[in-house]
Design a protein around this motif. Sequence first.
Motif, PDB file in Angstrom:
ATOM      1  N   PHE A  38      63.278 -44.848  27.080  1.00 22.25           N
ATOM      2  CA  PHE A  38      63.289 -43.180  27.024  1.00 22.25           C
ATOM      3  C   PHE A  38      63.556 -42.735  28.250  1.00 22.25           C
ATOM      4  O   PHE A  38      64.321 -41.502  28.422  1.00 22.25           O
ATOM      5  N   GLY A  39      63.366 -42.961  29.308  1.00 23.64           N
ATOM      6  CA  GLY A  39      63.477 -42.441  30.708  1.00 23.64           C
ATOM      7  C   GLY A  39      65.019 -42.664  31.152  1.00 23.64           C
ATOM      8  O   GLY A  39      65.478 -41.736  31.848  1.00 23.64           O
ATOM      9  N   ILE A  40      65.798 -43.744  30.489  1.00 24.23           N
ATOM     10  CA  ILE A  40      67.282 -43.620  30.734  1.00 24.23           C
ATOM     11  C   ILE A  40      67.869 -42.422  30.308  1.00 24.23           C
ATOM     12  O   ILE A  40      68.840 -41.922  30.917  1.00 24.23           O
ATOM     13  N   PHE A  41      67.528 -41.991  29.294  1.00 22.13           N
ATOM     14  CA  PHE A  41      68.213 -40.610  28.662  1.00 22.13           C
ATOM     15  C   PHE A  41      67.918 -39.489  29.544  1.00 22.13           C
ATOM     16  O   PHE A  41      68.662 -38.508  29.197  1.00 22.13           O
ATOM     17  N   THR A  42      66.641 -39.545  30.042  1.00 18.88           N
ATOM     18  CA  THR A  42      66.439 -38.412  30.865  1.00 18.88           C
ATOM     19  C   THR A  42      66.774 -38.499  32.286  1.00 18.88           C
ATOM     20  O   THR A  42      66.293 -37.569  33.355  1.00 18.88           O
ATOM     21  N   MET A  43      67.336 -39.687  32.762  1.00 23.54           N
ATOM     22  CA  MET A  43      67.478 -39.907  34.171  1.00 23.54           C
ATOM     23  C   MET A  43      68.672 -39.080  34.617  1.00 23.54           C
ATOM     24  O   MET A  43      69.642 -38.764  33.998  1.00 23.54           O
ATOM     25  N   ARG A  44      68.499 -38.647  35.807  1.00 27.51           N
ATOM     26  CA  ARG A  44      69.657 -37.877  36.415  1.00 27.51           C
ATOM     27  C   ARG A  44      70.762 -38.572  36.865  1.00 27.51           C
ATOM     28  O   ARG A  44      70.579 -39.574  37.565  1.00 27.51           O
ATOM     29  N   LEU A  45      71.905 -38.258  36.325  1.00 26.95           N
ATOM     30  CA  LEU A  45      73.201 -38.867  36.631  1.00 26.95           C
ATOM     31  C   LEU A  45      74.001 -38.337  37.804  1.00 26.95           C
ATOM     32  O   LEU A  45      74.149 -36.963  37.429  1.00 26.95           O
ATOM     33  N   ASP A  46      73.619 -38.678  39.007  1.00 28.84           N
ATOM     34  CA  ASP A  46      74.565 -38.160  40.132  1.00 28.84           C
ATOM     35  C   ASP A  46      75.650 -39.401  40.734  1.00 28.84           C
ATOM     36  O   ASP A  46      75.211 -39.926  41.675  1.00 28.84           O
ATOM     37  N   ILE A 103      92.661 -19.211  35.101  1.00 32.27           N
ATOM     38  CA  ILE A 103      91.501 -19.740  35.837  1.00 32.27           C
ATOM     39  C   ILE A 103      90.436 -18.682  36.468  1.00 32.27           C
ATOM     40  O   ILE A 103      89.361 -19.193  36.495  1.00 32.27           O
ATOM     41  N   ALA A 104      91.080 -17.653  37.065  1.00 32.72           N
ATOM     42  CA  ALA A 104      90.106 -16.459  37.586  1.00 32.72           C
ATOM     43  C   ALA A 104      88.961 -16.155  36.744  1.00 32.72           C
ATOM     44  O   ALA A 104      87.909 -15.675  36.974  1.00 32.72           O
ATOM     45  N   GLU A 105      89.252 -16.319  35.375  1.00 34.84           N
ATOM     46  CA  GLU A 105      88.248 -16.050  34.189  1.00 34.84           C
ATOM     47  C   GLU A 105      87.302 -16.988  33.789  1.00 34.84           C
ATOM     48  O   GLU A 105      86.368 -16.773  33.143  1.00 34.84           O
ATOM     49  N   SER A 106      87.227 -18.224  34.447  1.00 35.12           N
ATOM     50  CA  SER A 106      86.439 -19.624  33.999  1.00 35.12           C
ATOM     51  C   SER A 106      85.071 -18.920  34.757  1.00 35.12           C
ATOM     52  O   SER A 106      85.021 -18.451  35.988  1.00 35.12           O
ATOM     53  N   PRO A 107      83.972 -19.714  34.146  1.00 31.56           N
ATOM     54  CA  PRO A 107      82.772 -19.535  34.821  1.00 31.56           C
ATOM     55  C   PRO A 107      82.619 -20.125  36.402  1.00 31.56           C
ATOM     56  O   PRO A 107      83.457 -21.127  36.606  1.00 31.56           O
ATOM     57  N   ASP A 176      81.271 -20.936  43.173  1.00 29.24           N
ATOM     58  CA  ASP A 176      80.036 -20.800  43.703  1.00 29.24           C
ATOM     59  C   ASP A 176      78.956 -21.666  43.325  1.00 29.24           C
ATOM     60  O   ASP A 176      77.784 -21.691  43.085  1.00 29.24           O
ATOM     61  N   ILE A 177      79.554 -23.032  43.097  1.00 27.79           N
ATOM     62  CA  ILE A 177      78.729 -24.161  42.654  1.00 27.79           C
ATOM     63  C   ILE A 177      78.253 -24.975  43.996  1.00 27.79           C
ATOM     64  O   ILE A 177      79.095 -25.126  44.925  1.00 27.79           O
ATOM     65  N   ALA A 178      76.880 -25.061  44.112  1.00 25.01           N
ATOM     66  CA  ALA A 178      76.360 -25.907  44.981  1.00 25.01           C
ATOM     67  C   ALA A 178      77.074 -27.222  45.209  1.00 25.01           C
ATOM     68  O   ALA A 178      77.321 -27.954  44.163  1.00 25.01           O
ATOM     69  N   ASN A 179      77.133 -27.892  46.534  1.00 26.87           N
ATOM     70  CA  ASN A 179      77.921 -29.132  46.544  1.00 26.87           C
ATOM     71  C   ASN A 179      76.883 -30.341  45.912  1.00 26.87           C
ATOM     72  O   ASN A 179      77.660 -31.081  45.230  1.00 26.87           O
ATOM     73  N   GLN A 180      75.727 -30.040  45.753  1.00 28.44           N
ATOM     74  CA  GLN A 180      74.760 -31.173  45.089  1.00 28.44           C
ATOM     75  C   GLN A 180      74.904 -31.070  43.665  1.00 28.44           C
ATOM     76  O   GLN A 180      74.265 -31.754  43.100  1.00 28.44           O
ATOM     77  N   ASP A 181      75.066 -29.970  43.117  1.00 30.30           N
ATOM     78  CA  ASP A 181      75.182 -29.722  41.638  1.00 30.30           C
ATOM     79  C   ASP A 181      76.441 -30.530  41.103  1.00 30.30           C
ATOM     80  O   ASP A 181      77.177 -30.015  40.488  1.00 30.30           O
ATOM     81  N   PHE A 182      76.094 -31.758  40.929  1.00 31.26           N
ATOM     82  CA  PHE A 182      77.230 -32.509  40.237  1.00 31.26           C
ATOM     83  C   PHE A 182      77.435 -32.393  38.870  1.00 31.26           C
ATOM     84  O   PHE A 182      78.651 -32.235  38.456  1.00 31.26           O
ATOM     85  N   THR A 183      76.387 -32.190  38.086  1.00 28.65           N
ATOM     86  CA  THR A 183      76.608 -31.680  36.643  1.00 28.65           C
ATOM     87  C   THR A 183      77.616 -30.643  36.390  1.00 28.65           C
ATOM     88  O   THR A 183      78.179 -30.561  35.544  1.00 28.65           O
ATOM     89  N   THR A 184      77.100 -29.703  37.209  1.00 29.31           N
ATOM     90  CA  THR A 184      77.969 -28.195  36.899  1.00 29.31           C
ATOM     91  C   THR A 184      79.325 -28.479  37.407  1.00 29.31           C
ATOM     92  O   THR A 184      80.370 -27.903  36.776  1.00 29.31           O
ATOM     93  N   TRP A 185      79.643 -29.267  38.451  1.00 27.58           N
ATOM     94  CA  TRP A 185      80.822 -29.509  38.845  1.00 27.58           C
ATOM     95  C   TRP A 185      81.653 -30.321  37.896  1.00 27.58           C
ATOM     96  O   TRP A 185      83.046 -29.970  37.836  1.00 27.58           O
ATOM     97  N   ARG A 186      80.926 -31.146  37.130  1.00 26.91           N
ATOM     98  CA  ARG A 186      81.750 -32.014  36.388  1.00 26.91           C
ATOM     99  C   ARG A 186      82.392 -31.098  35.311  1.00 26.91           C
ATOM    100  O   ARG A 186      83.340 -31.359  34.814  1.00 26.91           O
ATOM    101  N   GLU A 187      81.498 -30.186  34.610  1.00 21.99           N
ATOM    102  CA  GLU A 187      81.972 -29.269  33.653  1.00 21.99           C
ATOM    103  C   GLU A 187      83.083 -28.420  34.230  1.00 21.99           C
ATOM    104  O   GLU A 187      84.166 -27.926  33.512  1.00 21.99           O
ATOM    105  N   ALA A 188      83.006 -27.766  35.576  1.00 24.57           N
ATOM    106  CA  ALA A 188      83.956 -26.967  35.953  1.00 24.57           C
ATOM    107  C   ALA A 188      85.298 -27.941  36.181  1.00 24.57           C
ATOM    108  O   ALA A 188      86.362 -27.114  35.909  1.00 24.57           O
ATOM    109  N   ASP A 189      85.247 -28.854  36.779  1.00 25.72           N
ATOM    110  CA  ASP A 189      86.360 -29.718  36.773  1.00 25.72           C
ATOM    111  C   ASP A 189      87.110 -30.121  35.420  1.00 25.72           C
ATOM    112  O   ASP A 189      88.308 -30.203  35.399  1.00 25.72           O
TER     113      ASP A 189
END
Length: 805
Positions: A38-46, A103-107, A176-189
């Motif tokens: 169960f913990g695997i599915f909630t584990m932080r992937l970075d 691109i300018a209209e992207s989150p 404006d995404i923090a360097n450490q916010d890997f998940t948000t960067w994945r979506e942005a990329d």
Amino acid sequence: MRPHIIGARAARSVYEILYNYRRTTIIFLILGVAAGCFGIFTMRLDMSFRPTFTNDPEQIERTEGAEHEFGRVGFNELVVMIDVGDAHDAGKLRAVHQLAESIAESPHVIAVREPLNFPFTDRSGVFHPAGVGAELPHADPATVDRLIADVAATPSARRLIFGDGNRRVAVTATFDIANQDFTTWREADREFRDLVSRWASATAGKPPFDRIVDTQITGYPDVEQVYAHEVLFSTLRGVAVLVMVMIAILYMYFRRVVDVVICLIGVTLSVPLTLGAMNLLGQPFSIVNSQVLTLVLIVGIAEALQQHQEYIRRREAGRDHSVANREAFSLLAWAAFMTGLATVLGFAALMVADMSAISSYGLCTAVGVGIAYLVNWLVVPHAIDLFYRGSTQRRFGTRANKWSMAMLRSADRMVVGRPGTIVATFVVVVAGLGWLGLSQISIDQKVNEELPGDHPALIAQRTFEQEFTGFLGPELWIRPTSGTISDHRAQLVQLVQRLCEQPEIRYVGSALDLVPQPLDQGAADSPRCGREADDLTPAVAARAGAYGPGLHQLSRSVLNADATHSAVIIRVADIGTKASIPFSARVQDIARQAMPSAEIDLVGPWWLAQQGMHSLSFEMGLSAIAALALILPVMWVAIRDRRLFLAAAVPTVLPIMAVLGFMGMAGITVRIGTAMMLAIALGLAASNTIHLSLRIRDRVRAGVDAQSAVSAVLLRTGTPVMFGSYVLIAGFVSMLGSSLLALRDMGAVGTFTMAFAMVADLLVGPAVYLLLVRIGKPGSLDRHASAAPPQITPALETIATGALR
């Protein structure tokens, strides 16, 4: 009372408890595995490739302060380079402009730089703060062409927007995404790539493009996502290959499927438990931590093999099932506990590292290895009881593995007959490795060397470095001791000019880019980097928002709100850690000389990374010393025999020098993965050493002379040690299939280390022990000298070969 006697009695008690409460034990273990799953599915992937490389609070505080003043000026941009053929083609630049608007209209996108919105001053001295795009609706074609030529010749646009050669242009999105916010960067990329792909498909073959549009995407966040994908699939592929290899090795050893299953049960259950424990500890599944599973598998298998083989030996010696199972557990419990403790401490020694990636790996691997040992103790005896409860004695007929027994007999003859020669040979080999290799070892890590040469991400990065600015490099935080930046414009000009003279530097961004500069009418492949300025008033006005949002956003990265502080952004190619430290020192010297009336600091993620990488040699040495300080006392408590302890220390410590020498001779640099290998080598090498030493000690204490004890242990215990080492070697060999150089190097170093440690355990340790016995009791071995190795009785032969089923 001796610790090993206490340990044997405690082991028998533990066995009885486990046997009597085996159902309860299994239930709790199953619940733990379920919780781990169960913990695997909630584990932080970075899978970020940019952990905090240094924990120096002063350096981190400076970088955070600069980012607060100027916004994030490093590692927060994605770039698409578009081959337009001719950067002066207005029609193609209009098409590129459409992509930029999408691109300018992207989150999370806060600014977009592209050819038609870049501010510039034309050849007539007229300032165009909104770029050429604002002129297109009402300008005639000749005027448009002239304006485009002017913006292409603007010094601040060279290499930032227009590539060398005027063939490619760049569209750069700032997030404006923090360097450490890997998940948000994945979506942005992903969205950035999707936008570029859809635009290229819609544009290809249509005017003004008459062919497929060549686009290349890069930027540190994108490269990071590529690495994450490569590491994840490399890990899955490597684990799958490793499991198949381990099954083959175990089957070669036991020749029965049921025995393979018994050895695999413990480590199979350990994997979800380890991932669950990492989740509880708040540790992510990262690029470095992805190799924790490999270590858990190989260490767990090697220990399970020892436990199961001891049971089989006793059945071959005539014991019934229950007695053999209890005796095997009791005999190995003390050795298994101490080897497990030594191995765990070897990995835990990495926690002293200042670099968070290494300390996290040490913590996770120590916990995982501890879990693997514990689960094996809980599961293997029950698995043996389940599968062998009704087995008859005829099932355990002795069957020798001829080639491994032949190797052990040869080793025994060398150890008994020529211990001095063996020790001298290994001393010479290690000294030679050290002399030849240590002088060549270096600390160097490059971002663009991690991927294969034909990888699209690497090709894009090289294009960006060769034709544009590149995305790596430090920032300078300039704080005049008095006045504003405008009061020190002459010094700022001198600083930028001198920086541009440095051969490594591709681009220098500063407040001077916000004021008109003479157009660069020189060769397109050698644009000027230097800047001039008589007045910085336009730059201060831009920072105040006088020229619109585009120029205001550009000015934020080089001036603070009241224009009292300034940033200078430096971009270089991927010069690597080895060259980065002297380069950075040179930059600091230039800055202090050019602007003596200002406080100047190197800041930014790139600088933090170089600081951390520069300390790797210290981290490596510190972790090795910590491992020795932790492991050697454990070995002493386990062995409690002066000569055997000294003999065991030699094959435990020798791999350190051998590893460093091998790395130097093989051209393997000290990097995040390889820097950990000294502590890892100490932890893993101690395992087999303790097992062999305890067996020799027990025989000597039973009245057997040292030489006969060594021979019997080599022939009896040597094969499981060999095959356990094969499993360890196979684990590191599986890393060689990774597409990332860091993991391949770690696999190569680990493979050499385990092979060297195996030979040292079987030859050097016993040879040193016999020499020490001979020194302590002159003539004690002479009576055996005329008879090469002693004759092995049929009973001893039966016991020795029983392990080879």
